[in-house]
Design an enzyme around this catalytic site. Sequence first.
Site, PDB file in Angstrom:
ATOM      1  N   SER A 109      -4.381   2.945   4.917  1.00 50.90           N
ATOM      2  CA  SER A 109      -4.930   2.742   3.098  1.00 50.90           C
ATOM      3  C   SER A 109      -4.627   0.683   3.351  1.00 50.90           C
ATOM      4  O   SER A 109      -5.389   0.665   2.689  1.00 50.90           O
ATOM      5  CB  SER A 109      -2.942   2.724   1.476  1.00 50.90           C
ATOM      6  N   HIS A 157       7.006  -7.952  -1.408  1.00 54.82           N
ATOM      7  CA  HIS A 157       6.532  -6.674  -0.715  1.00 54.82           C
ATOM      8  C   HIS A 157       7.608  -7.146  -0.133  1.00 54.82           C
ATOM      9  O   HIS A 157       7.758  -7.304   1.897  1.00 54.82           O
ATOM     10  CB  HIS A 157       5.476  -6.826  -0.199  1.00 54.82           C
ATOM     11  N   LYS A 186       0.322  -1.451   0.168  1.00 57.75           N
ATOM     12  CA  LYS A 186      -0.118  -0.088  -0.735  1.00 57.75           C
ATOM     13  C   LYS A 186       0.693   0.933  -0.395  1.00 57.75           C
ATOM     14  O   LYS A 186       0.376   2.233   0.604  1.00 57.75           O
ATOM     15  CB  LYS A 186      -1.050  -0.018   0.993  1.00 57.75           C
TER      16      LYS A 186
END
Length: 296
Positions: free
Chosen positions: A139, A109, A48
């Site tokens: 987010s 990630h 995010k």
Amino acid sequence: MDPELPGDESWLVKTEGVPLPRQTTEKWDQISAFQARPDDLLICTFPKSGTSWIQEIVDIILHGGDLQKCDQLPIYERSPFIELFLPKPVVSGVDEAEAMPSPRVLKTHLPAPLLPPSFWKQNCKMIYLARNVKDNAVSTFNFHRMNKLLPNPGDWNNFLEDFIAGRCWYGSWFDHVCGWWEAKNHHPILYLFYEDMKEDLAREIKKVAQFMDVELPEPVLNRIVKHTKFESMKVNPAVNYTTVPDCLMDQTISPFMRKGIVGDWKEHFTVAQSERLDEICTQLLKESGLTFRTEL
Ligand code: A3P
């Protein structure tokens, strides 16, 4: 179920100390053994932080500004998410990446210490995009509400505590941004900030093109800026994840392209939460020298 991790399903499992989705953990040997190629470009983010934004920019630069070519496939097929494993119909980031011709743009990630070692050995270029922790938390909270693979985040106050303590997926935001910041001391990493991109998108796109050794004529740069503004990406099915079935991402709860601004945290944080997180940031970022803007 790990009693230290949130969620009523045992979907998060610690891998080398970092909470990762169970399916990623189960395929960990295969992910770790992933063979990078020297001309791979790896996009690295904490979830995010604007991953899809930088993926789209890089893909367009790679294709010389040919928007039509890029929009033919959704972004998640153009740059595979290497550690993603989903059950039927099976999606395996590693398999997708292996089947791709070079030059590849890949997404992860993972925190720097967990990256498959071949990326370091092959000296691959990497772009890290970081976003201030407050907007990142908001987010992430909304993404957990709409993404049916992630546990329901429940109440914001509890979620924020889990997020700060690194009990959500991918662990501590602090370890993540600092780990990659340190990695750039010994590796070709372009470290970008979401807030800088919001401030001056053309300037940041130029940095990316220079890092990729691509000349961007002014008209092409202008085209990329127009195409990758939030308002354009929000309505572009190649990047807004509307191609993902509703049973996986319910965009009526919260759209993937939600607000795309700096400072939305002010709508969610109490003054006490904000001040406490400021103190934690001061402590945990001090050694790195990293600073973040939470408003423009
Ligand atoms: P918000 O939820 O704050 O709106 P990721 O791609 O890493 O999942 O990040 C998603 C976040 O990046 C969302 O933040 C999304 O709106 C924002 N984002 C995506 N494209 C953007 C763009 N072109 N400009 C600004 N923000 C963008």
